[in-house]
Design an enzyme around this catalytic site. Sequence first.
Site, mmCIF file in Angstrom:
data_model
loop_
_atom_site.group_PDB
_atom_site.id
_atom_site.type_symbol
_atom_site.label_atom_id
_atom_site.label_comp_id
_atom_site.label_asym_id
_atom_site.label_seq_id
_atom_site.Cartn_x
_atom_site.Cartn_y
_atom_site.Cartn_z
ATOM 1 N N ASP A 12 0.867 -1.196 -0.035
ATOM 2 C CA ASP A 12 -0.039 0.137 0.162
ATOM 3 C C ASP A 12 0.829 1.389 0.003
ATOM 4 O O ASP A 12 0.442 2.228 -0.739
ATOM 5 C CB ASP A 12 -1.032 0.173 1.363
ATOM 6 N N GLU A 21 1.214 -8.917 11.595
ATOM 7 C CA GLU A 21 1.031 -8.615 10.239
ATOM 8 C C GLU A 21 2.428 -8.328 9.402
ATOM 9 O O GLU A 21 2.429 -9.033 8.460
ATOM 10 C CB GLU A 21 0.250 -7.438 10.213
#
Length: 431
Positions: free
Chosen positions: A170, A394
């Site tokens: 991202d 994550e």
Amino acid sequence: MPTMPGSPREGRGMTDPDDAARRILRGNDRGGYTVPTAGLYPYQWNWDSVFAAMGFATFDTDRAWQEVETLLSGQWPNGMVPHILFHKVEPTYFPGPDVWGGVGPVPSSGISQPPIAATFIRWLAELDPAGADRAKAMVGPLTDWHRWFFDWRGEGGAICVSHPWETGRDNSPDWDAPFAAIEPANLDAYYRRDTSHVAEDERPRRWDYDRYLTLVKLGHDCGWDEAHLREVSPFRVADPTMTFTLLRANRDLLALAQRFGAETAEIEDWIAAIEAGSERLWNADIGAYDTFDMRAGTHSGVISNASFLNWYAGVRPERMLDHFDRIAGFLPYGVPSADPQQPGFEPKRYWRGPVWAMMNWLIALGLRDAGHDARATALCDTTRSMILAGGFAEYFDPRDASPAGGRDFTWTAATWLAWASPSAKGFPWQA
Ligand code: GLC
């Protein structure tokens, strides 16, 4: 394992990491699909689901097939398989289905994500011969999805994205230059939910978010008309994540098509086209693959972890080795998502430096296929140590494996079970 004085050691207390990983997958299972993690990402994400399927495949193959079937159930009439499927609305996430206005059979986002599905479906079909009919039924949908990339995103065989989120990376420094050319316009006031789940310095900046949402609005307002977006969008960037995963996916789709007697000529053409097109991502100035901004006509100059997917794609095995040896070993835990010796590196901020376990898995698969076995094994060892130190986060700080972003994360648990755990069986075929 290196010593890490003072760093958080969330993984340290795990007595049975395989069992802990299985519990994470079960806990994130919402019935037919798996969320990446509760709260922060409460929907079905495209490539997360494929990794989830491979984690499930280590103990429940039926559930593994179901994961991918649910993902493909969201395929749009034009072939695109969305990056998020909003099966049921969850207020903890922004931007939700109304902001996106997806036009498929399931409420969805309007962009796709790295097409790793064909590769792992091929693997699943080899692991579970009883699932042959389920694999066969996926060949048509996968072919339609891959065709969508060629119809709308192929620039001479290099595959472009219309939004950074599409690459799955991202806030990579890759997007800094194309984003600087975008002036956010006509944005309604918005409230981010991500920073209520995760520390702000581990997430994208507001500056990035304004531009993410500007691009979402552009797509939403034209009903995700790809022909229109190709003309007017200020953001069109050829990307190594997309180009390399699609090339590899086509090789695996070809194997599936041959096995099940489906048409192969078109897929062979795609492989040849991307093999040629991937050269566009070669930045001779830095001797590395990076992104190429079609609007500005410039390379980013950023060496990211996606730059090392050339081996996964079966492209030029002699390239990228020097950069790999420099970057993977520069800090205790590799491969950082951005080059630690380039400006823009931030060791805790998402795709600007942290290590992502599932990216390491893809890189290592490629290294092994290219014959760089020692590097592949070393990367697996590092990833194992990292997860044992930091838990199923994550992403991880490459300096000390401290956990960052969401916790109890599906793809980290899945990567553990299918690859990094000492009990993992590895890949059943050589590319
Ligand atoms: C973030 C990541 C993306 C991932 C999603 C769900 O947006 O950058 O790659 O698919 O979270 O985990």
